[in-house]
Design a protein around this motif. Structure first.
Motif, PDB file in Angstrom:
ATOM      1  N   LEU A   1      -5.855  -3.595  -2.195  1.00 49.28           N
ATOM      2  CA  LEU A   1      -5.295  -2.994  -3.399  1.00 49.28           C
ATOM      3  C   LEU A   1      -6.132  -3.432  -4.591  1.00 49.28           C
ATOM      4  O   LEU A   1      -6.549  -4.584  -4.675  1.00 49.28           O
TER       5      LEU A   1
ATOM      6  N   ASN B   1      -2.272   0.457  -9.573  1.00 49.95           N
ATOM      7  CA  ASN B   1      -2.731  -0.304  -8.411  1.00 49.95           C
ATOM      8  C   ASN B   1      -2.762   0.638  -7.211  1.00 49.95           C
ATOM      9  O   ASN B   1      -1.737   1.225  -6.846  1.00 49.95           O
TER      10      ASN B   1
ATOM     11  N   SER C   1       0.828  -1.208   0.000  1.00 51.35           N
ATOM     12  CA  SER C   1       0.000   0.000   0.000  1.00 51.35           C
ATOM     13  C   SER C   1       0.861   1.256   0.000  1.00 51.35           C
ATOM     14  O   SER C   1       0.482   2.290  -0.565  1.00 51.35           O
TER      15      SER C   1
ATOM     16  N   GLN D   1      -4.810   1.798  -3.246  1.00 51.19           N
ATOM     17  CA  GLN D   1      -5.618   1.396  -2.094  1.00 51.19           C
ATOM     18  C   GLN D   1      -6.068   2.661  -1.368  1.00 51.19           C
ATOM     19  O   GLN D   1      -5.239   3.495  -1.002  1.00 51.19           O
TER      20      GLN D   1
END
Length: 301
Positions: A201, A99, A81, A101
């Protein structure tokens, strides 16, 4: 301990307010200085209409990734993250997949709240007053909470990098004063806004509508620190660009993200997490990252 902090802060407010009948709530101060500037969610999350309560977040989650003088730890490098927030400026285009989060923020999780300026100014905030601070908040010396307080104050007192004007503000009024002193009163204040938080994620795609915010020398950003009440690390830097970036997640989640790109990283620690993740050397290319939902970006209209 949270119970003690609530009553200690309430007592301090009673003492200060009792000697100053003209004290204004932070919301009214904002409106008096910035009548045409909407208050972003990152700030309203730290206002408490029914009183002022303080909470702590997990110290292991309080790693400051944005201190550019520090080297990355093994923990940082192995936390997906953390790694996911960094990218290059040429990635900021429609259709780019990232990607990301977006987890629940401290402010939405009973985190620390703003105190009125008169109350915040009455509380010591200095490494020279550490014993006084710990005693005032009934924090045991050597505890995790005492380390949080110590680390936050040390970071606030640390000298900034070249070209950085910085101040840790201990109230919303002080944040407004710092931002307007650098940018004037004709400003906007925004933050990253997430439709729904996620603990996982996932892939996001940059949608149409990437927009540059302000000019290089006309932006101030304030990062939330971990402290018994709301404290923000605010700084104006000469070599930054800010963007509004619309994101769409594979689960349908929509995010109005704010991204910052640092155009001069020559003074950064070569082992900073961003440089290691992106595999670039200091001073070679602009390095970008998304700001959290607790950060506030100020820029001239």
């Amino acid at each position: 301990m949270e119970f003690h902090l609530f009553h200690i802060i309430t007592f301090l407010m009673f003492v200060v307010v009792g000697t100053n009948a003209t004290i204004l709530p932070p919301q009214l101060y904002w409106k008096s200085i910035l009548p045409n500037t909407p208050m972003p969610k990152a700030i309203t999350n730290f206002l408490h209409s029914a009183g002022y309560w303080s909470g702590w977040v997990d110290p292991s989650k309080c790693i400051n990734l944005l201190n550019y003088k520090h080297a990355a730890s093994e923990t940082q490098l192995h936390d997906k993250s953390n790694v996911a927030i960094f990218f290059l400026e040429n990635d900021l285009h429609y259709g780019k997949k990232l990607n990301m989060q977006f987890t629940k923020t401290t402010s939405n999780n009973n985190g620390s709240k703003f105190l009125p300026k008169e109350v915040a100014d009455s509380i010591p905030f200095s490494s020279n007053k550490m014993e006084n601070i710990l005693h005032k908040f009934s924090i045991k010396k050597g505890s995790k909470e005492s380390e949080i307080v110590k680390n936050t104050i040390n970071e606030c007192e640390e000298k900034g990098i070249k070209g950085e004007e910085k101040l840790c503000v201990t109230s919303l009024e002080s944040m407004v004063d710092f931002a307007t002193s650098k940018l004037g009163n004709n400003v906007e204040a925004i933050s990253t806004e997430v439709e729904k938080e996620s603990s996982e994620l996932q892939k996001y795609v940059i949608a149409k509508g990437v927009k540059k915010l302000g000019d290089n020398n006309k932006v101030v950003v304030c990062h939330k620190e971990n402290y018994p009440y709301a404290v923000f690390y605010c700084h104006k830097m000469d070599t930054t660009k800010f963007y509004s970036v619309p994101l769409e997640g594979v689960d349908g989640n929509r995010v109005k993200a704010v991204a910052v790109c640092h155009t001069d990283t020559s003074k950064w620690n070569p082992k900073h997490i961003a440089l290691q993740v992106l595999k670039v050397e200091p001073g070679t290319v602009p390095v970008c990252h998304f700001l959290s939902q607790d950060d506030v970006v100020w820029f001239s209209k």
